[in-house]
Design an enzyme around this catalytic site. Structure first.
Site, PDB file in Angstrom:
ATOM      1  N   SER A  89       1.007  -1.054  -0.256  1.00 35.54           N
ATOM      2  CA  SER A  89      -0.310   0.056  -0.194  1.00 35.54           C
ATOM      3  C   SER A  89       0.622   1.432  -0.059  1.00 35.54           C
ATOM      4  CB  SER A  89      -1.279  -0.357   1.142  1.00 35.54           C
ATOM      5  OG  SER A  89      -1.509   1.337   1.410  1.00 35.54           O
ATOM      6  N   TYR A 114      -1.517  -0.706  10.215  1.00 35.59           N
ATOM      7  CA  TYR A 114      -1.253  -1.211   9.501  1.00 35.59           C
ATOM      8  C   TYR A 114      -0.571  -0.733   8.440  1.00 35.59           C
ATOM      9  CZ  TYR A 114      -3.646  -1.361   4.665  1.00 35.59           C
ATOM     10  OH  TYR A 114      -3.957  -1.332   3.416  1.00 35.59           O
TER      11      TYR A 114
END
Length: 263
Positions: A89, A114
């Site tokens: 990501s 994350y």
């Protein structure tokens, strides 16, 4: 004829079970494995641990991919040319590998957790690509007048050299799929609300899968390895995502946590 295997990375023992049971059927029916896409992921989870005792983002987003790749690598090598695609990501830019607190027991922020796990995806890919190249590694210096379209972009975002794999003929690349309208944000009320309001600007799941498909099948990437893509183009990697020493240390620590030997 193809196979789709569904397993949860929340419990790493399910991946081991995959190796013990499902792989038997896979090997009996399919003699080759050319593409492995590691796509499982969680985001913004309240602090919790997997069934194996790992912080949820670390266990699902990184260690699950690490273990599954380990279990399938020999078949990928036997089937070469093969490709490993790890879905990371853009959030990896905000990540750091906190070796002193990988499980977030000393301090925890679910957004940063994350980011840390997505950085781990990039570093895992980088180190995996290096190891797959082995002694057959070739580094090609690209000069402006010789650059292809793909080579030019990679050189621009990753200054220096472009890696090609010739030894095992198994490549490994990572990617950012974009902001996709999915249930990934379900653990955050605010993000869920924003996702609904701005859904028009988000990618559909089909659109979000395109860079994964590109990395898996594009002919021009046949020998490109250790790179990071977004929107089917080479993309900029954070300085922390280019730290080879951190990548090597993360590899060794991941092996220790999983109780495996992967040289």
């Amino acid at each position: 004829m193809g196979f789709l295997f569904c397993l949860t990375c929340v419990c790493l023992s399910s991946i081991s079970a995959f190796n013990d049971k499902c792989i038997f059927f896979f090997l009996a029916e399919e003699k080759e494995l050319h593409i492995l896409i590691n796509n499982a992921g969680v985001m913004l989870c309240p602090y919790s641990k997997t069934a194996d005792g790992f912080e949820m983002h670390l266990g699902v987003n990184h260690l699950g991919h690490f273990l599954l790749t380990f279990l399938l690598l020999e078949r990928l090598k036997q089937s070469a040319p093969s490709r490993i695609v790890n879905v990371s990501s853009l959030a990896h830019h905000g990540g750091r590998i906190r070796f002193h607190d990988l499980n977030g027991e000393k301090s925890y922020n679910r957004g940063l957790a994350y980011c840390h796990s997505k950085l781990a995806n990039v570093l895992f890919t980088r180190e995996l690509a290096r190891r797959l190249q082995g002694k057959s590694q070739q580094r090609v210096e690209w000069f402006p007048r010789l650059l292809s379209s793909v080579g030019s972009l990679i050189h621009a975002f990753c200054p220096g050299q472009l890696s090609f794999t010739i030894g095992t003929k198994v490549t490994a690349n990572s990617l950012h799929p974009g902001s996709v309208h999915s249930e990934l944000v379900r653990h955050s009320f605010v993000m869920t609300w924003l996702w609904r309001i701005f859904s028009f600007f988000l990618k559909t799941p089909w659109e979000g899968a395109q860079t994964s498909v590109y990395c898996a099948v594009a002919e021009e990437l046949e020998s490109v390895t250790g790179q990071y893509f977004s929107d089917c183009q080479p993309a900029y990697v954070s300085p922390w995502g280019r730290d080879d020493e951190t990548a090597k240390k993360l590899w060794n620590v991941s092996c220790e946590l999983l109780g495996i030997q992967w040289d």
